[in-house]
Design a protein around this motif. Structure first.
Motif, mmCIF file in Angstrom:
data_model
loop_
_atom_site.group_PDB
_atom_site.id
_atom_site.type_symbol
_atom_site.label_atom_id
_atom_site.label_comp_id
_atom_site.label_asym_id
_atom_site.label_seq_id
_atom_site.Cartn_x
_atom_site.Cartn_y
_atom_site.Cartn_z
ATOM 1 N N LEU A 81 0.842 -1.197 0.000
ATOM 2 C CA LEU A 81 0.000 0.000 0.000
ATOM 3 C C LEU A 81 0.881 1.252 0.000
ATOM 4 N N VAL A 84 2.105 1.977 -3.364
ATOM 5 C CA VAL A 84 1.062 2.539 -4.227
ATOM 6 C C VAL A 84 0.845 4.017 -3.908
ATOM 7 N N ALA A 138 -5.341 -0.962 -1.295
ATOM 8 C CA ALA A 138 -4.288 -0.739 -2.290
ATOM 9 C C ALA A 138 -4.788 -1.084 -3.690
ATOM 10 N N SER A 142 -5.262 1.756 -6.656
ATOM 11 C CA SER A 142 -4.421 1.637 -7.854
ATOM 12 C C SER A 142 -5.185 1.040 -9.019
ATOM 13 N N PRO A 242 -0.054 -2.932 -5.842
ATOM 14 C CA PRO A 242 -0.742 -3.543 -4.691
ATOM 15 C C PRO A 242 -0.218 -4.945 -4.351
#
Lengths: 322, 500
Positions: A81, A84, A138, A142, A242
């Motif tokens: 995370l 990202v 995440a 993303s 992710p």
């Protein structure tokens, strides 16, 4: 009973579980040096350290959770995370993306700790669940894709891939983190209380230690360092994803245990994790060297983890293994 | 039928059994008495196969017994009813009775529950107990569970040819008078089919049920009597076996407490465990609470130690109203709790002596915000010398110390933390006589330094001998208060009258 040499006593000694990994590390280095003379030059060693950095930072964080007698299974999700967040925010925020990404780890680590302590959920469940939430977040942020850090963003990550006085910055970062964590674990109130909680929670509680606070701090530290590892990884790969750190949970925990920290808590520390991380790293390089398929790596780490726990676990301490 | 001769059992730092010989004859109830730590429970565990003796021999009807586990003992027809009950609470009564014996009701890998329930019902009927075998054990009363345990032990009859030997380890300690009568009636009626060894520290009970009584003291059998030929006071004297009570408890060192009130409770109550408790402990004063299990005295001590919250009345520590939710604020208020469960709550067994001593007040070994390991070790070395702790050094792990030395480490920790109030929860449990005396000496030292002490203990003598004031609790209330100044100590009978 008169043993010619007090093997049992030596093996039960506190320092032994820390010394054996060190011996193993030296033995591994010697094997490599013999197999490929000239391998141990300054350049390759610095490369070895650089390649170990991310694993070490992750493992350092989870060391605190394990010392307490718990575990943090959310670290790979938290690291991913953070990668990202970094990749998303770098273009708009520049360097400010770094602290934000790291704060996300701190936040989720604290959340895990609070869930574990206040709702009395075992840490492996609490962190498994938090990890799921974090991974979901995440993926959502993303859109399920890797985000490449473009030219504009790379200006702000270049410093991580640079070198200072011949030393890669990632090595310096992990050294600073390692030393800070070592000092925190060995010389602060929190560090000592974490060990006491891991070694005997009811007695630590009865002695007036704020067990809840100690646990929350440990999980917060674990989450924060996972995010730092994610950020460094993203900068090195110029990408956030992710699933970026997905293969790192097992080696990180293996590094902690192989280094000589007891899975049952209360014994071990950051210095041992440094040794463990180097061992894992060398094994990984060795496998590449020997030509082991890279997909088989985690098979080896899984086996190593099982072996390390089986050999080192103190059976006198736990009656029932759940 | 059973012959145990010259049994020896040693634990690290303690010789629990030194050359113990007893015999049990067919259809006989043998009583086994002794103070806590005399070795009764250890002997029972040896007979039940839980402990392997370090020396001596066990024979049953002339046959040498080789036991590595309670399962082996069961094959010889020896069953045990445990002091701490050994039933799995979320299984049914029938499942518990046949726990480990499911094979007998299993066909093709499937357990025939109906057959098991029927067998359990038959078993309970034999001892004349009416309990639903499909009920969850957790729903039963304590007394009913004890009966289930007895029934479980008796199932050995179904698989063993010879007469059974049933070991009853303090079965009455948590039963009320009516339940005890029921239990005794069962034991009497079962005598025709089995022999019993009955352990208790209540002498009247032992005399009421037993044919013969062995008295143990400090790991040895010191007397054997026919129950009909001895009285409880006589047994008591043999069991305690010391004339100079006053000297034992250092009564000459008992000083007048100071004026300052350190602990004050008014109308204190918690969870229905106790209510309306008023007490005051002054600096330098030792207040003992006497009472049976369930009297609420344990909960009162745990409230003051910070382990249990009160929900009624008020508590003041050195004049400040407090409401503890955990031991942490209690420790900060200067309260040190010396728990009964030394190995669980007293010390972090896997840490060193030095680490345990500094645990409650790390600032005492910190310098410039960091733990100073040298200072920590010197502090521990100093305590080791002052309290004569027998240990290789400050770095020795606490689990390797004997009980008495562990207790000294706990006390050293609270002294390091500067505790002004100590809660002593069975401070001498499991200690041998020498270690006990050292603890008494320390308690007197602390009292002389002005530490306020709350004491609960296994024996009335200890409570009376050490305290300035003795409170008696029954059913959650204080029923009597006795002055216990030197020379004016109350006697046990007065206390007992208020206890039951």
């Amino acid at each position: 009973m008169n043993e010619p040499f007090p093997f049992r006593q030596v093996f039960e000694g506190k320092w032994t579980q820390g010394a054996i990994p060190l011996v193993l590390l030296v033995a591994l280095l010697l094997i490599i040096e013999i197999a490929a003379p000239g391998f141990l030059t300054g350049e390759t060693v610095s490369l070895l350290f650089a390649n170990t950095a991310v694993l070490f930072i992750l493992a350092t964080g989870v060391t605190f959770a394990i010392l307490l007698g718990g575990i943090d299974l959310s670290i790979q999700a938290v690291a991913s995370l953070a990668s990202v967040i970094l990749a998303q925010l770098l273009p708009s925020l520049g360097l400010a993306a770094f602290p934000l990404a790291i704060l996300s780890g701190l936040a989720f680590g604290t959340l895990s700790g609070i869930v574990h302590v206040k709702l009395r959920v075992p840490s492996f469940v609490a962190t498994l669940a938090t990890g799921g939430v974090v991974t979901g977040l995440a993926l959502w942020v993303s859109d399920g894709r890797a985000i490449t850090i473009e030219e504009a963003g790379r200006e702000n990550t270049a410093w991580i891939n640079a070198s200072v006085a011949g030393l890669p910055v990632v090595v310096l970062i992990s050294a600073v983190i390692g030393i800070a964590a070592f000092l925190a674990q060995r010389y602060t109130r929190f560090g000592r209380q974490a060990i006491a909680v891991g070694a005997g929670e009811p007695a630590a509680w009865a002695a007036g230690i704020n067990v809840d606070r100690t646990k929350i701090i440990a999980f917060a530290a674990s989450g924060m360092l996972a995010a730092v590892a994610g950020v460094v990884l993203a900068a090195r790969l110029s990408s956030g994803s992710p699933v970026l750190a997905n293969q790192l949970l097992l080696p990180a925990i293996a590094a902690v245990i192989v280094g000589g920290t007891a899975i049952t808590g209360g014994l071990g520390g950051v210095a041992r994790t440094a040794v463990g991380a180097l061992i894992i790293s060398i094994v990984r390089i060795g496998m590449t060297f020997v030509g082991v398929n890279i997909f088989l790596e985690n098979m080896v780490f899984g086996a190593v983890l099982i072996a390390a726990v089986a050999i080192t676990i103190d059976r006198s301490k736990i009656a029932v293994i759940k | 039928m059973l012959n145990a001769s010259h049994i020896i059992k040693t634990f690290p730092g303690v010789q629990a059994l030194r050359d113990v010989s007893i015999e049990v004859r067919p259809n006989e109830v043998v009583g086994l008495i002794g103070e806590n730590g005399a070795g009764k429970s250890t002997l029972m565990r040896v007979l039940a196969g839980s402990y392997r003796p370090d020396g001596g021999s066990l024979t049953l009807d002339g046959e040498q017994l080789r036991m590595r586990s309670p399962r082996d003992a069961a094959r010889y027809g020896i069953g045990m009813v445990f002091q701490e009950q050994s039933l799995v609470l979320n299984l049914t009564v029938a499942e518990n009775i046949y726990l480990g014996e499911e094979d007998r009701f299993t066909r093709f890998g499937i357990v025939n529950w109906r057959a098991m329930n029927a067998a359990a019902r038959r078993q309970l009927a034999k001892i004349g107990i009416d309990i639903d075998v499909t009920a969850r054990t957790s729903e039963l009363t304590f007394a009913a569970r004890q009966m289930v345990e007895l029934a479980k032990a008796l199932t050995l009859e179904e698989v063993v040819e010879r007469q059974l030997l049933i070991l009853l380890d303090e079965p009455t300690s948590v039963l009320n008078a009516a339940d005890i009568e029921v239990l005794f009636a069962r034991v009497r009626s079962l005598k025709s089919r089995a022999s019993f060894v009955f352990v208790s520290h209540r002498l009247d009970e032992v005399l009421a049920i037993s044919d013969r009584v062995y008295t143990m003291k400090d790991g040895a059998v010191v007397a054997e009597h026919r129950a009909a030929e001895v009285t409880a006071p006589e047994l008591h004297e043999i069991m305690v076996g010391r004339g100079l009570q006053a000297e034992y408890y250092r009564e000459a060192r008992q000083q007048q407490p100071r004026e300052t009130v350190m602990v004050e409770a008014k109308g204190l109550g918690a969870n229905g465990a106790y209510h309306g408790v008023d007490l005051k402990i002054r600096a330098g004063e030792i207040v003992g609470i006497a009472g049976v299990v369930g009297s609420g005295r344990e909960e009162v001590t745990r409230t003051i130690g910070g382990f249990l919250q009160h929900d009624a009345g008020e508590m003041k520590i050195a004049g400040d109203a407090v409401h503890f939710g955990s031991p942490e604020p209690a420790v900060r208020k200067g309260i040190g709790y010396v728990p009964r469960e030394r190995r669980l709550e007293g010390l972090v067994m896997f840490l060193s002596i030095a680490e345990n001593i500094s645990l409650a007040d790390l600032s005492s070994v910190m310098r410039h915000g960091a733990i100073d390991y040298g200072k920590e070790r010197r502090l521990a070395a100093d305590w080791i010398k002052r309290l004569r702790i027998k240990a290789p050094g400050p770095d020795a792990a606490c689990r390797k110390l004997s009980g008495g030395n562990q207790q000294k480490v706990v006390l050293a920790r609270w002294m390091t933390a500067g505790s002004r109030i100590l809660v002593l929860d069975h401070p001498t449990r499991g200690l041998d006589v020498g270690a006990k005396e050292e603890v008494y000496e320390l308690v007197r030292d602390l009292s002389a330094q002005g530490v306020a002490i709350l004491l609960i203990s296994d024996t009335l003598e200890e409570t009376i001998g050490l305290s300035h004031q003795v409170l008696v609790m029954r059913d959650g209330e204080i029923t009597a208060r006795f002055d216990a100044s030197p020379g004016k100590k109350p006697n046990q009978v007065d206390l007992l009258r208020a206890m039951v």
